[in-house]
Scaffold this active site. Structure first.
Site, PDB file in Angstrom:
ATOM      1  N   LYS A   1       7.675  13.022 -28.936  1.00  0.00           N
ATOM      2  CA  LYS A   1       7.205  12.602 -30.399  1.00  0.00           C
ATOM      3  C   LYS A   1       7.750  13.766 -31.638  1.00  0.00           C
ATOM      4  O   LYS A   1       8.367  14.299 -31.181  1.00  0.00           O
ATOM      5  CB  LYS A   1       4.954  12.973 -30.686  1.00  0.00           C
ATOM      6  CG  LYS A   1       4.626  12.065 -29.735  1.00  0.00           C
ATOM      7  CD  LYS A   1       3.375  12.853 -30.675  1.00  0.00           C
ATOM      8  CE  LYS A   1       1.883  12.165 -30.116  1.00  0.00           C
ATOM      9  NZ  LYS A   1       1.660  10.239 -30.708  1.00  0.00           N
TER      10      LYS A   1
ATOM     11  N   ASP B   1       0.757  -1.092   0.427  1.00  0.00           N
ATOM     12  CA  ASP B   1      -0.028   0.002   0.298  1.00  0.00           C
ATOM     13  C   ASP B   1       1.118   1.577   0.341  1.00  0.00           C
ATOM     14  O   ASP B   1       2.094   1.208   0.626  1.00  0.00           O
ATOM     15  CB  ASP B   1      -0.917  -0.261   1.053  1.00  0.00           C
ATOM     16  CG  ASP B   1      -2.154   1.213   0.378  1.00  0.00           C
ATOM     17  OD1 ASP B   1      -3.473   0.837   1.574  1.00  0.00           O
ATOM     18  OD2 ASP B   1      -1.558   2.022   1.030  1.00  0.00           O
TER      19      ASP B   1
ATOM     20  N   HIS C   1      -0.930  18.975 -24.403  1.00  0.00           N
ATOM     21  CA  HIS C   1      -0.072  18.011 -25.423  1.00  0.00           C
ATOM     22  C   HIS C   1      -0.863  19.846 -26.574  1.00  0.00           C
ATOM     23  O   HIS C   1       0.376  19.537 -26.928  1.00  0.00           O
ATOM     24  CB  HIS C   1      -0.941  17.592 -26.282  1.00  0.00           C
ATOM     25  CG  HIS C   1      -1.038  16.429 -25.163  1.00  0.00           C
ATOM     26  ND1 HIS C   1       0.009  15.604 -24.518  1.00  0.00           N
ATOM     27  CD2 HIS C   1      -1.933  14.934 -24.960  1.00  0.00           C
ATOM     28  CE1 HIS C   1       0.046  14.686 -23.490  1.00  0.00           C
ATOM     29  NE2 HIS C   1      -1.280  13.708 -24.189  1.00  0.00           N
TER      30      HIS C   1
ATOM     31  N   LYS D   1     -13.642  13.233 -28.620  1.00  0.00           N
ATOM     32  CA  LYS D   1     -13.391  12.362 -28.881  1.00  0.00           C
ATOM     33  C   LYS D   1     -15.214  12.098 -29.114  1.00  0.00           C
ATOM     34  O   LYS D   1     -15.292  12.894 -29.705  1.00  0.00           O
ATOM     35  CB  LYS D   1     -13.793  11.279 -27.607  1.00  0.00           C
ATOM     36  CG  LYS D   1     -12.632  12.505 -26.446  1.00  0.00           C
ATOM     37  CD  LYS D   1     -11.681  11.352 -26.445  1.00  0.00           C
ATOM     38  CE  LYS D   1     -10.148  11.266 -25.411  1.00  0.00           C
ATOM     39  NZ  LYS D   1      -8.776  10.243 -25.796  1.00  0.00           N
TER      40      LYS D   1
ATOM     41  N   HIS E   1       3.545  13.411 -22.606  1.00  0.00           N
ATOM     42  CA  HIS E   1       4.216  12.758 -24.146  1.00  0.00           C
ATOM     43  C   HIS E   1       4.079  13.573 -25.547  1.00  0.00           C
ATOM     44  O   HIS E   1       5.226  12.767 -26.444  1.00  0.00           O
ATOM     45  CB  HIS E   1       3.567  11.351 -24.618  1.00  0.00           C
ATOM     46  CG  HIS E   1       2.741  10.825 -24.811  1.00  0.00           C
ATOM     47  ND1 HIS E   1       1.309  11.378 -24.283  1.00  0.00           N
ATOM     48  CD2 HIS E   1       1.866  10.325 -26.100  1.00  0.00           C
ATOM     49  CE1 HIS E   1       0.569  11.157 -25.017  1.00  0.00           C
ATOM     50  NE2 HIS E   1       0.658  10.617 -26.193  1.00  0.00           N
TER      51      HIS E   1
HETATM   52  C1  BG6 Z   1      -3.507  11.164 -23.961  1.00  0.00           C
HETATM   53  C2  BG6 Z   1      -4.335  10.969 -23.765  1.00  0.00           C
HETATM   54  O1  BG6 Z   1      -2.938  12.198 -23.236  1.00  0.00           O
HETATM   55  O2  BG6 Z   1      -3.042  11.278 -25.070  1.00  0.00           O
HETATM   56  C3  BG6 Z   1      -6.099  10.460 -24.397  1.00  0.00           C
HETATM   57  O3  BG6 Z   1      -4.905  11.618 -22.001  1.00  0.00           O
HETATM   58  C4  BG6 Z   1      -5.306  10.701 -25.865  1.00  0.00           C
HETATM   59  O4  BG6 Z   1      -7.026  11.068 -23.740  1.00  0.00           O
HETATM   60  C5  BG6 Z   1      -3.951  10.530 -25.941  1.00  0.00           C
HETATM   61  O5  BG6 Z   1      -5.905  10.033 -26.552  1.00  0.00           O
HETATM   62  C6  BG6 Z   1      -3.941  10.785 -27.438  1.00  0.00           C
HETATM   63  O6  BG6 Z   1      -2.014  10.479 -27.423  1.00  0.00           O
HETATM   64  P1  BG6 Z   1      -1.313   9.867 -28.018  1.00  0.00           P
HETATM   65  O7  BG6 Z   1       0.101   9.764 -28.426  1.00  0.00           O
HETATM   66  O8  BG6 Z   1      -2.212   8.722 -29.835  1.00  0.00           O
HETATM   67  O9  BG6 Z   1      -2.031  10.885 -29.993  1.00  0.00           O
END
Ligand code: BG6
Length: 467
Positions: free
Chosen positions: A173, A86, A231, A317, A169
């Site tokens: 890329k 935990d 992003h 989405k 992330h």
């Molecule tokens: C994530 C989001 O950070 O990025 C998701 O939480 C999203 O909702 C995703 O689908 C998209 O990442 P990628 O690399 O698939 O464009």
């Protein structure tokens, strides 16, 4: 040049979770395969598993996600240990300390829900190596400006600033890094990259799927917190920042932060929020949820370079396609030489950066039809087109490896993260503007058209001619 020293152990909190399964394990296998990972790896999580069971999960993940590479996997499996417990129990940290042995510079990856950060950080604070260790935190970095600042203070109470790695992330890329490379390595762009030549800049991030079992988490987020604040504002910064003096982490991150600080907080009237029909049918979603699964915003940047140029961002989405693309559209030529009315999308020059699922950079230009008349058509000069290497895991591989080497270039700075929250702060309260319902498989609520209409409408990714 990468600064030394390299982290000597990798520790994952949330080792049995989704993120580790989908992104981290395939990235680890890829790193081992390239000879870039040869340190102990410790997974920490609550389930009462042993190392064998944990290795089996890693195997399942790489098989399903990245493709099992038997030699690399065996090597990876030999590095893996598992600590069960935990996160709130002192015992867990005692076990982790034993597992760390003589490690001097562990890298801790917090692949856990943000609500658990304070508990885990408090547990790590007492580790003797805490001032030499590194920590990776996933977005969302806070829920708003105030909580982002609080989280930062919390992290700084346990780790040095140079040891904090905030993952977005998108920065890992290739095509996002290429925006910066392409802009500053080609001399023809910089003279026109400003308000005199650019009519508008658009970024669309469309996904043709819903919240995919992440309903509970998504209810805490919505599109603005999930992808716009992080992003897409980072992509905007890559598109609009001034040239850094060199490629050092400091120079790049400073220029981005400067740009983001110049973005004016978005007004509610410049925002359209949507929710796809059916979102509330998910058992994890409140039946009266006002969380947006779509957001479109119009931004302005207060700088000499960009004053008056609209920056449009939309993300959603359950839209018509899955595609992320930026379009920088130029103004029509000042003089009409051939009598053609060049004013709409599909008539004027543009630069198009396709960021996913495949990668492209294209320049929209006009050229003459063969024949007697001086009329022409729109065509594209394609600088680059290729599939995106290994989906999202390529980005994780790069980011993890950079964090282990202490290289912060591709991580968000505190300054940027806070500037990004300032931009979206006025639209974070879901109650201010209930979302409009849109049909799955469409381009979102029709109302969003009004934001882009004065500038020729939204560019539909995948369609390069007139809409
Ligand atoms: C994530 C989001 O950070 O990025 C998701 O939480 C999203 O909702 C995703 O689908 C998209 O990442 P990628 O690399 O698939 O464009």
């Amino acid at each position: 040049m990468r600064p030394e020293p390299v982290s000597d152990t990798l520790v994952f909190f949330g080792a049995t979770g989704d993120l580790a399964y989908k992104m981290i394990f395939p990235a680890l296998q890829a790193m081992v395969k390239r000879g870039r990972l040869d340190v102990p790896i410790i997974g920490v999580a609550k389930p009462d598993w042993n190392a064998e069971r944990f290795r089996a999960r890693v195997r399942e993940s790489v098989t399903e996600r990245g493709g099992l590479d038997p030699a690399a996997f065996d090597k990876l499996a030999s590095l893996i240990q598992y600590v069960e417990g935990d996160y709130a129990a002192p015992d867990t940290y005692a076990r982790l300390r034993r597992a760390l042995g003589k490690a001097k510079r562990p890298l801790f990856y917090l692949a856990i829900p943000p609500a658990l950060f304070p508990t885990v950080i408090a547990g790590l604070k007492s580790f003797p190596s805490s001032r030499t260790s590194r920590v990776i935190v996933e977005k969302p970095f806070g829920r708003d400006l105030a909580t982002a600042k609080k989280l930062n203070r919390l992290l700084l109470s346990a780790f040095p600033e140079s040891g904090i790695f905030r993952v977005d992330h998108y920065l890992g890329k290739e095509p996002v890094q290429n925006i910066i490379y392409f802009r500053f390595s080609n001399s023809f762009l910089e003279p026109i990259w400003n308000r005199d030549f650019v009519r508008s800049v658009q970024i669309t991030m469309a996904e043709d799927f819903g919240v995919k079992g992440r309903g509970k988490l998504y209810e805490e987020l919505g599109a603005v917190r999930d992808v716009v604040q992080n992003h897409l504002l980072q992509v905007l910064a890559c598109l609009a920042m001034d040239a850094p003096k060199d490629s050092s982490a400091e120079a790049l991150r400073d220029q981005k932060a400067r740009l983001l600080k110049a973005v004016a907080p978005v007004a509610v009237r410049d925002t359209v929020r949507g929710q796809f029909r059916g979102y509330r049918d998910d058992p994890d979603i409140a039946p009266d949820s006002h969380v947006e699964t779509y957001a479109a915003i119009r931004l302005r940047i207060d700088s000499e370079r960009w004053r008056g140029v609209p920056f449009l961002i939309r993300a959603g989405k359950s839209l018509a396609v899955t595609c992320t693309e930026a379009l920088v559209e130029l103004k029509a030529p000042a003089r009409t030489v051939f009598g053609e009315r060049l004013s709409g999308r599909g008539d004027v020059n543009y630069l198009r950066f396709r960021l996913g699922p495949e990668v492209a950079i294209a320049l929209g230009v006009r050229s003459k039809f063969p024949g007697e008349r001086m009329t022409g058509e729109q065509t594209e000069l394609l600088a680059l087109t290729r599939p995106l290497a290994s989906g999202g895991t390529g980005a994780y591989e790069r980011l993890l490896s950079d964090a282990m080497h202490g290289d912060e270039t591709l991580f968000a700075s505190e300054e940027s993260v806070e500037a990004q929250w300032r931009v979206v702060e006025p639209i974070l309260d879901h109650r201010l503007q209930p979302p409009s319902v849109y049909e799955p498989g469409t381009w979102g609520p029709a109302e969003a058209e009004r934001l882009a209409a004065p500038f020729g409408g939204w560019h539909t990714p995948g369609v390069t001619g007139r809409k």
